[in-house]
Design a protein around this motif. Structure first.
Motif, short mmCIF file in Angstrom:
data_model
loop_
_atom_site.label_atom_id
_atom_site.label_comp_id
_atom_site.label_asym_id
_atom_site.label_seq_id
_atom_site.Cartn_x
_atom_site.Cartn_y
_atom_site.Cartn_z
N LYS A 270 0.82 -1.21 0.00
CA LYS A 270 0.00 0.00 0.00
C LYS A 270 0.86 1.26 0.00
O LYS A 270 0.46 2.30 -0.54
N LEU A 271 2.04 1.18 0.61
CA LEU A 271 2.94 2.34 0.64
C LEU A 271 3.74 2.48 -0.66
O LEU A 271 4.50 3.43 -0.82
N GLY A 272 3.59 1.52 -1.57
CA GLY A 272 4.30 1.61 -2.84
C GLY A 272 5.72 1.09 -2.79
O GLY A 272 6.48 1.28 -3.74
N ASP A 273 6.10 0.43 -1.70
CA ASP A 273 7.46 -0.11 -1.56
C ASP A 273 7.48 -1.52 -2.16
O ASP A 273 7.37 -2.52 -1.46
N ARG A 274 7.62 -1.59 -3.49
CA ARG A 274 7.57 -2.87 -4.19
C ARG A 274 8.66 -3.81 -3.70
O ARG A 274 8.40 -4.99 -3.40
N ALA A 275 9.90 -3.33 -3.61
CA ALA A 275 11.02 -4.20 -3.22
C ALA A 275 10.81 -4.74 -1.81
O ALA A 275 11.02 -5.93 -1.55
N GLY A 276 10.43 -3.86 -0.89
CA GLY A 276 10.22 -4.30 0.49
C GLY A 276 9.08 -5.30 0.60
O GLY A 276 9.17 -6.29 1.33
N THR A 317 -2.94 -10.23 -2.68
CA THR A 317 -3.43 -8.92 -2.25
C THR A 317 -2.34 -7.86 -2.34
O THR A 317 -2.60 -6.71 -2.71
N VAL A 318 -1.11 -8.25 -2.00
CA VAL A 318 0.01 -7.31 -2.11
C VAL A 318 0.15 -6.81 -3.54
O VAL A 318 0.31 -5.61 -3.80
N HIS A 319 0.07 -7.71 -4.50
CA HIS A 319 0.29 -7.33 -5.90
C HIS A 319 -0.91 -6.61 -6.50
O HIS A 319 -0.77 -5.94 -7.53
N VAL A 320 -2.08 -6.71 -5.86
CA VAL A 320 -3.19 -5.85 -6.25
C VAL A 320 -2.81 -4.40 -5.98
O VAL A 320 -3.01 -3.51 -6.82
N ALA A 321 -2.25 -4.14 -4.79
CA ALA A 321 -1.83 -2.78 -4.44
C ALA A 321 -0.74 -2.27 -5.37
O ALA A 321 -0.66 -1.08 -5.66
N LEU A 322 0.11 -3.20 -5.85
CA LEU A 322 1.20 -2.82 -6.75
C LEU A 322 0.77 -2.82 -8.22
O LEU A 322 1.60 -2.61 -9.10
N ASP A 446 4.54 4.86 -9.46
CA ASP A 446 5.78 5.21 -8.76
C ASP A 446 6.58 3.97 -8.42
O ASP A 446 7.80 3.92 -8.59
N ALA A 447 5.87 2.93 -7.91
CA ALA A 447 6.57 1.71 -7.52
C ALA A 447 7.23 1.06 -8.73
O ALA A 447 8.33 0.54 -8.65
N ALA A 448 6.52 1.09 -9.87
CA ALA A 448 7.06 0.45 -11.07
C ALA A 448 8.35 1.12 -11.52
O ALA A 448 9.20 0.49 -12.14
N GLY A 453 5.97 6.36 -3.30
CA GLY A 453 5.47 7.69 -2.93
C GLY A 453 5.58 8.00 -1.46
O GLY A 453 5.81 9.13 -1.09
N ARG A 454 5.41 6.95 -0.55
CA ARG A 454 5.48 7.19 0.88
C ARG A 454 6.24 6.05 1.52
O ARG A 454 5.72 4.97 1.73
N LEU A 455 7.51 6.27 1.77
CA LEU A 455 8.29 5.23 2.42
C LEU A 455 8.33 5.48 3.93
O LEU A 455 8.63 6.58 4.36
#
Length: 464
Positions: A270-276, A317-322, A446-448, A453-455
């Protein structure tokens, strides 16, 4: 003051400086007050308390003990005019015999032992209460929080009534665990019912009770529920915080699977931190392979470690957000048969809603398929009303707003309004935090490009 073990130990060791320092802390006396009582100079008292000098003069010691009215049983030497340990009363140089205390009789000892080991709950009752917790867990996904919460409250109050009595240590520890589990279940139910403040209060109570018996596994479970509460409240930084708190206890424990997949990964997504988020999913899958966990879909509220299917459902669900539709569909395909065979209407609804939302992402959105899946969930009912299903059904509608003039989208919107008109569902819809579609797409974009956006300012990957 004289019952303090440290004071007694200091006197027994002839460490009068330490004794004076402890006595002053307990009584809030100043050094000048102690000087007036003992007859010792304030400067000498200061050196005694600092440990640079020792009081060794017997006459001074006796005088100090007399001036301070030190009880004979903790005095390091006999004090003239007081009862000595050997039963002699010393008055000047003429000792006189005083009566020794009477021995107890066996009946007195038996009465005391009976009172000490007496219990208001027997092992059979504890076993029945443990079965009661298991029963609440087993029935939760078919009956839901709104129906089971009153029963769970009665259970928690019954355990508390037992705790207010007396039990031997083992039975008391078992009652503490039962009380912590009941509070934890109520906390989880409150999350699903959209009662954020109540959920936090129940979880805080469960955590404290679990800490009293050093039940680290239950503490970790409680942190996972607090993370879930923050996630559905839209406080993703807090969700990460609670997950990290649980992982700090033992990152290799089976309970860490839930903390990684349901707590850390989803919030970071949800925070856009794809790697994390992807590291957290990988950590959860790695832990699942290291421990013996169920391959099937474990109950969402269970105190047992997450089964593999539930971990993969959270990964979807994680990848829905991403906004990574291929990964969502891939995870959904892996667990499709297990989800369909399970009795969990919630899991079936949530996985389908995740797939439907993912179908709207990417360069070629499949709007018709997404809306058909969404309508199937709503027409099936989605199980007893809970916040997560209500929230995701609303987010699917929000995500489809740019196609609002398409017939299938209008049909889904009509079905959603009808579904939300039920009183319990309507209340949950009010509490559900919906992501705005433009915010979701911006965060995913942003994640891509590696620009979350918000780490959060936290060591989110320190436990990987």
């Amino acid at each position: 003051m004289w019952e303090n073990r440290d004071v007694s130990a200091a006197l027994a060791a002839w460490d009068f400086g330490a004794a004076f320092r402890l006595i002053r802390q307990i009584t809030s006396l100043r050094q000048e007050d102690m000087s007036a009582i003992t007859g010792l100079s304030q400067s000498f008292l200061s050196t005694l308390e600092s440990g640079t000098r020792r009081l060794v003069n017997i006459d001074k010691i006796i005088n100090v003990l007399q001036q301070m009215d030190v009880p004979p049983h903790i005095a390091p030497i006999p004090i003239p005019g007081s009862a000595a340990p050997n039963g002699l009363q010393t008055r000047g140089a003429q000792p006189t015999l005083i009566p020794a205390p009477a021995w107890e009789n066996p009946l007195d000892i038996a009465k005391r032992l009976s009172a000490t080991t007496a219990s208001n709950v027997d092992p059979a009752t504890v076993a029945l209460l443990e079965q009661g917790v298991a029963d609440l867990v087993d029935r939760y996904e078919t009956e839901g929080p709104l129906r089971l919460a009153p029963e769970a409250v009665d259970f928690r109050n019954f355990v508390q009534d037992r705790l207010d009595g007396r039990q031997p240590p083992r039975q008391r520890e078992a009652l503490f665990r039962l009380a912590a589990q009941a509070s934890g279940l109520l906390g989880y139910m409150a999350v699903n019912a959209g009662r954020e403040a109540l959920a936090e209060a129940y979880c805080a109570e469960a955590e404290q009770l679990a800490k009293e018996i050093a039940d680290h596994e239950l503490i970790m479970w409680t942190y996972g529920t607090r993370s879930l509460n923050a996630y559905y409240a839209g406080h993703y930084d807090r969700a990460v915080h609670w997950a990290d708190m649980g992982l700090a206890i033992d990152p290799t424990h089976p309970q860490a699977i839930r903390l990684q997949a349901n707590g850390l990964a989803r919030a970071l997504g949800k925070l856009g931190d794809r790697a994390g988020a992807e590291r957290a999913i990988a950590a959860a899958e790695d832990l699942s392979s290291q421990h013996t966990v169920s391959a099937g879909l474990t109950s969402c509220i269970s105190f047992e470690p997450y089964g593999r299917a539930r971990t993969l459902a959270n990964a979807a669900t994680v990848h829905v957000a991403l906004a990574n539709a291929p990964r969502v569909l891939g995870y959904a395909d892996q667990i499709d048969e297990l989800v369909e065979q399970s009795d969990s209407a919630w899991s079936q609804a949530l996985v389908r809603l995740d797939v439907a939302t993912a179908l709207l992402a990417g360069p070629r959105p499949d709007v018709e398929h997404a809306m058909v899946l969404g309508r199937q969930v709503l027409e099936a009912g989605g199980g007893p009303p809970i916040r997560s299903v209500v929230q995701r059904a609303g987010e699917l509608h929000s995500q489809a707003t740019e196609w609002k003039d398409v017939a299938v989208v209008r049909e889904y919107a009509d079905t959603l309004r009808s579904w939300q008109s039920a009183p319990q569902t309507r209340e949950l819809a009010k509490s559900a935090k919906m992501s705005h579609p433009t915010e979701r797409r911006r965060g995913a974009a942003d994640a891509a490009h590696g620009r979350p956006g918000r780490l959060p300012s936290h060591p989110s990957t320190q436990h990987q």
